[in-house]
Design an enzyme around this catalytic site. Structure first.
Site, PDB file in Angstrom:
ATOM      1  N   CYS A  97      -0.415   4.178   2.041  1.00 22.72           N
ATOM      2  CA  CYS A  97      -0.296   4.009   3.545  1.00 22.72           C
ATOM      3  C   CYS A  97       1.047   4.062   3.837  1.00 22.72           C
ATOM      4  O   CYS A  97       1.404   4.879   4.988  1.00 22.72           O
ATOM      5  CB  CYS A  97      -0.547   2.637   3.970  1.00 22.72           C
ATOM      6  SG  CYS A  97      -2.005   1.920   3.260  1.00 22.72           S
ATOM      7  N   ASP A  98       2.138   3.731   3.255  1.00 22.06           N
ATOM      8  CA  ASP A  98       3.452   3.647   3.730  1.00 22.06           C
ATOM      9  C   ASP A  98       4.478   4.328   2.974  1.00 22.06           C
ATOM     10  O   ASP A  98       5.349   4.680   3.369  1.00 22.06           O
ATOM     11  CB  ASP A  98       3.905   2.018   3.449  1.00 22.06           C
ATOM     12  CG  ASP A  98       3.081   1.233   4.313  1.00 22.06           C
ATOM     13  OD1 ASP A  98       2.691   1.609   5.288  1.00 22.06           O
ATOM     14  OD2 ASP A  98       2.647  -0.095   3.982  1.00 22.06           O
ATOM     15  N   CYS A 158       0.986  -0.984   0.053  1.00 20.21           N
ATOM     16  CA  CYS A 158       0.016  -0.033   0.001  1.00 20.21           C
ATOM     17  C   CYS A 158       1.006   1.360  -0.055  1.00 20.21           C
ATOM     18  O   CYS A 158       1.232   1.630   1.045  1.00 20.21           O
ATOM     19  CB  CYS A 158      -1.041   0.187   1.154  1.00 20.21           C
ATOM     20  SG  CYS A 158      -2.024   1.706   1.478  1.00 20.21           S
TER      21      CYS A 158
END
Ligand code: NAP
Length: 304
Positions: free
Chosen positions: A134-135, A131
């Site tokens: 997200c990261d 992701c």
């Protein structure tokens, strides 16, 4: 009490099905799951949903959810853990309750795929990610790689350049599968380099990722590329485990539909990425959701 329709899933297909079913007075029960919102929750910019020239994926899903909340729809934030489609009325089991229902709309979507390497699962959260949204921000001024050649890989690579020093896209062929616009964006980005015809053989690192071992499929040669982040963006598999042995699925696990949204069981309909392995677009999933709700309404009216 037997429900008229239970909808499983809270991506664009599930939410649209809920809106249509509610407006048809079907008093739908929408079981959203614990991970609500579907794949758009893991997307950054969405620029191809009509009415929204540019919107963040999670924001678009919030708007859909707000819309659902204006309707006469019972919203359940619980996971479906089992279904019984062999007896009628059907049963949908969540962790807290069992719902008996005359019809079901399955909109449980799909999830990202992994390469299947031992070190990949060991190093998830330690440099390996599925992701980018997200990261990505964790990789400020780092060198990272993205694996894949579709729109997801292009989108992830472009997004990560906001943070990373450099991004290498590792793709197993010599051309991308991604749409022209997404490819052009990547190919014109000076921070992104492409490594063609190559697969990731291994992910290196003890406590955290330190590199990837790649193999050029044309030359057969392997080499190590130092990197601190490995983003896997190689497609998706449908969330259909609940339906094994109860519905006809294709060889990749997608629900097989006929006459638009009908599955192999009467009164059970499927909408969105759980049955669509071709287009996989939010707007199309929403369309499938409306179709499934209309089909459920027809099924129920033919019953009474
Ligand atoms: P995809 O189109 O199926 O592409 C997957 C890519 O990963 C392909 O290039 C494939 O290589 C490669 N791949 C698959 N398995 C692999 C493996 N084991 N090892 C190495 N490479 C592997 O999946 P996607 O990119 O996730 O896109 C899915 C759908 O969502 C598409 O319809 C796409 O248009 C849509 N999407 C849209 C947007 C947007 O519009 N903003 C963003 C993301 C996704 P090959 O090419 O050789 O098969």
């Amino acid at each position: 009490m037997v429900e008229k329709v239970v909808i499983i899933g809270s991506g664009p297909a599930g939410y649209t099905a809920a809106i249509y079913a509610a407006r048809d007075d079907l008093d739908p029960v929408l079981i959203r799951g614990f991970q609500t919102g579907g794949q758009l929750m893991l997307t950054s910019e969405v620029e191809n949903y009509p009415g929204f020239p540019s919107i963040l994926g999670p924001e678009l899903m919030d708007k859909m959810y707000e819309h659902v909340k204006t309707q006469k729809c019972k919203i359940v934030d619980d996971d479906v853990i089992k279904v019984d489609l062999n007896n009628y009325p059907y049963k949908v089991y969540t962790t807290e309750k069992v719902y008996e229902t005359k019809s079901i709309i399955i909109a449980s979507g799909a999830n990202a795929k992994w390469l299947g390497l031992e070190n990949e699962s060991r190093l998830i959260g330690k440099g390996v990610s599925g992701c980018a949204v997200c990261d990505g921000p964790f990789f400020k001024n780092k060198d990272v790689v993205v694996v894949g050649g579709g729109d997801s890989a292009m989108e992830d690579a472009s997004y990560i350049t906001k943070f990373a020093k450099s991004v290498k896209i590792i793709h197993r062929r010599d051309s991308f599968r991604a749409s022209r616009t997404m490819q052009d964006r990547v190919l014109s980005n000076p921070k992104i380099k492409i490594v063609w015809d190559s697969i990731v053989e291994d992910i290196l690192g003890d406590q955290k990722v330190s590199g990837v071992r790649i193999k050029n499929l044309k030359t057969g040669k392997s080499e190590d590329i130092p990197t601190e982040g490995v983003f896997i963006a190689i497609g998706h598999s449908p969330n259909t485990k609940l339906f094994y042995g109860q519905l006809d699925l294709d060889e990749n696990g997608y629900i097989m539909v006929h006459d638009f949204t009908k599955t192999s069981k009467p009164g059970v309909f499927a909408a969105g990425d759980v049955q669509d392995k071709v287009y996989k677009q939010a707007v199309i999933a929403a369309g499938w959701g409306s179709m499934a709700a209309i089909d459920a309404r027809k099924f129920l009216s033919e019953q009474s």
